[in-house]
Design a protein around this motif. Structure first.
Motif, PDB file in Angstrom:
ATOM      1  N   SER A   1       0.819  -1.363   0.180  1.00  0.00           N
ATOM      2  CA  SER A   1      -0.044   0.089  -0.182  1.00  0.00           C
ATOM      3  C   SER A   1       0.778   1.257   0.210  1.00  0.00           C
ATOM      4  O   SER A   1       2.017   1.426   0.245  1.00  0.00           O
ATOM      5  CB  SER A   1      -0.533  -0.170   1.475  1.00  0.00           C
ATOM      6  N   SER A   2       0.055   2.181   0.047  1.00  0.00           N
ATOM      7  CA  SER A   2       0.726   3.558  -0.546  1.00  0.00           C
ATOM      8  C   SER A   2       0.681   4.708   0.881  1.00  0.00           C
ATOM      9  O   SER A   2      -0.852   4.106   0.902  1.00  0.00           O
ATOM     10  CB  SER A   2       0.675   4.097  -2.228  1.00  0.00           C
TER      11      SER A   2
ATOM     12  N   LEU B   1       5.002   0.573   1.033  1.00  0.00           N
ATOM     13  CA  LEU B   1       4.701  -0.742   1.912  1.00  0.00           C
ATOM     14  C   LEU B   1       4.342  -1.979   1.722  1.00  0.00           C
ATOM     15  O   LEU B   1       3.614  -2.214   1.378  1.00  0.00           O
ATOM     16  CB  LEU B   1       4.950  -0.447   3.239  1.00  0.00           C
ATOM     17  N   ILE B   2       5.749  -3.083   1.369  1.00  0.00           N
ATOM     18  CA  ILE B   2       5.630  -4.134   0.550  1.00  0.00           C
ATOM     19  C   ILE B   2       5.278  -5.491   2.111  1.00  0.00           C
ATOM     20  O   ILE B   2       6.788  -5.312   2.833  1.00  0.00           O
ATOM     21  CB  ILE B   2       5.790  -4.174  -0.432  1.00  0.00           C
ATOM     22  N   ALA B   3       4.260  -5.749   1.890  1.00  0.00           N
ATOM     23  CA  ALA B   3       4.068  -7.232   3.372  1.00  0.00           C
ATOM     24  C   ALA B   3       5.427  -8.299   2.411  1.00  0.00           C
ATOM     25  O   ALA B   3       5.262  -8.370   1.171  1.00  0.00           O
ATOM     26  CB  ALA B   3       3.093  -7.216   3.315  1.00  0.00           C
TER      27      ALA B   3
ATOM     28  N   LEU C   1       1.018  -4.275   7.836  1.00  0.00           N
ATOM     29  CA  LEU C   1       0.515  -3.300   6.731  1.00  0.00           C
ATOM     30  C   LEU C   1      -1.208  -2.673   7.041  1.00  0.00           C
ATOM     31  O   LEU C   1      -1.549  -1.331   7.144  1.00  0.00           O
ATOM     32  CB  LEU C   1       0.568  -3.214   5.868  1.00  0.00           C
ATOM     33  N   SER C   2      -2.139  -3.633   7.397  1.00  0.00           N
ATOM     34  CA  SER C   2      -3.342  -3.226   7.569  1.00  0.00           C
ATOM     35  C   SER C   2      -3.846  -2.881   9.431  1.00  0.00           C
ATOM     36  O   SER C   2      -4.165  -2.170   8.983  1.00  0.00           O
ATOM     37  CB  SER C   2      -4.012  -5.357   8.402  1.00  0.00           C
TER      38      SER C   2
ATOM     39  N   GLY D   1       8.678  -7.628   9.342  1.00  0.00           N
ATOM     40  CA  GLY D   1       7.901  -8.262   8.140  1.00  0.00           C
ATOM     41  C   GLY D   1       7.625  -6.969   6.887  1.00  0.00           C
ATOM     42  O   GLY D   1       6.398  -7.396   6.064  1.00  0.00           O
ATOM     43  N   LEU D   2       7.808  -5.898   7.022  1.00  0.00           N
ATOM     44  CA  LEU D   2       7.412  -4.926   5.527  1.00  0.00           C
ATOM     45  C   LEU D   2       9.010  -4.051   5.236  1.00  0.00           C
ATOM     46  O   LEU D   2      10.194  -4.053   6.400  1.00  0.00           O
ATOM     47  CB  LEU D   2       6.956  -3.263   6.588  1.00  0.00           C
ATOM     48  N   LEU D   3       8.683  -4.155   3.803  1.00  0.00           N
ATOM     49  CA  LEU D   3       9.696  -3.513   3.336  1.00  0.00           C
ATOM     50  C   LEU D   3       9.529  -2.117   2.528  1.00  0.00           C
ATOM     51  O   LEU D   3       7.993  -1.686   2.511  1.00  0.00           O
ATOM     52  CB  LEU D   3      10.002  -4.357   1.594  1.00  0.00           C
ATOM     53  N   CYS D   4      10.341  -1.408   3.144  1.00  0.00           N
ATOM     54  CA  CYS D   4       9.999   0.041   2.438  1.00  0.00           C
ATOM     55  C   CYS D   4      10.550   0.614   1.173  1.00  0.00           C
ATOM     56  O   CYS D   4      12.027   0.877   0.613  1.00  0.00           O
ATOM     57  CB  CYS D   4       9.882   1.313   3.521  1.00  0.00           C
TER      58      CYS D   4
END
Length: 199
Positions: free
Chosen positions: A57-58, A69-71, A80-81, A108-111
């Protein structure tokens, strides 16, 4: 962006997957603006096409600019949620912002730094190198180094110089630079609709 990014994208999720499959890509990412509304459709369409679904999501930062951000895994999806929920519940209706204070758990998130829409490009355009370095350092600290400097090439006048600065910053910080950009439509026939929703 899919059609779930109201005012930004026009593609149906299934159409995105078909377009990527026709191009021979192994995966498709979705990073709609502060929503996971298309995540289920993406997962379902990717499974049918034998592709990997990448869910993200942006977010618009409270200090300006967008990050993506990517899960990476289940924990990332949960975080993310949570971030999306925080943005909508803790901010005025229709004006969700990502507060720095909400980024207390980014496991667990990539930025991705957001390309032209990100916070770094305006800083580097005005040659605020110290501000850009401080911002990227903050992201690296929050995401334990899982930060990627997003580079766009859409032939805007400032791009060549700013992209050079972004590449230097990535090298200086030991980060990977990645090609990025907001994909809003796949075919020339989509442009009239795209033009209407963004004007």
């Amino acid at each position: 962006c899919s059609g779930y990014s109201f005012g930004r994208g026009v593609m149906l999720v299934e159409e995105m997957v078909q377009f990527a499959a026709n191009a021979g890509l192994p995966a498709v990412a979705i990073a709609d603006m502060m929503t996971l509304a298309g995540a289920y459709e993406l997962e379902k369409a990717c499974r049918l096409a034998g592709m990997k679904a990448i869910i993200g999501s942006s977010f618009t930062l409270e200090t300006g600019g967008e990050i993506v951000l990517i899960a990476q895994n289940h924990e990332g999806y949960v975080n993310l949620s949570r971030l999306i929920t925080d943005c909508h519940l803790k901010e005025p209706r229709q004006f969700p912002l990502l507060r720095w204070g909400s980024l207390y758990s980014c496991e667990g998130l990539l930025c991705l730094t957001g390309g032209h829409n990100g916070p770094l490009v305006p800083m580097l355009t005005r040659r605020d190198f110290a501000g850009a370095q401080a911002l990227i350092s903050r992201l690296v600290s929050l995401f334990s180094g899982r930060v990627f400097v997003e580079i766009e090439r859409s032939y805007l006048p400032f791009e060549r110089q700013v992209n050079g600065y972004l590449l230097e910053l990535a090298e200086e910080m030991g980060l990977m630079a990645v090609a990025g950009g907001v994909v809003t439509h796949a075919r020339p026939g989509h442009f009239p609709v795209q033009d209407v929703i963004t004007c």
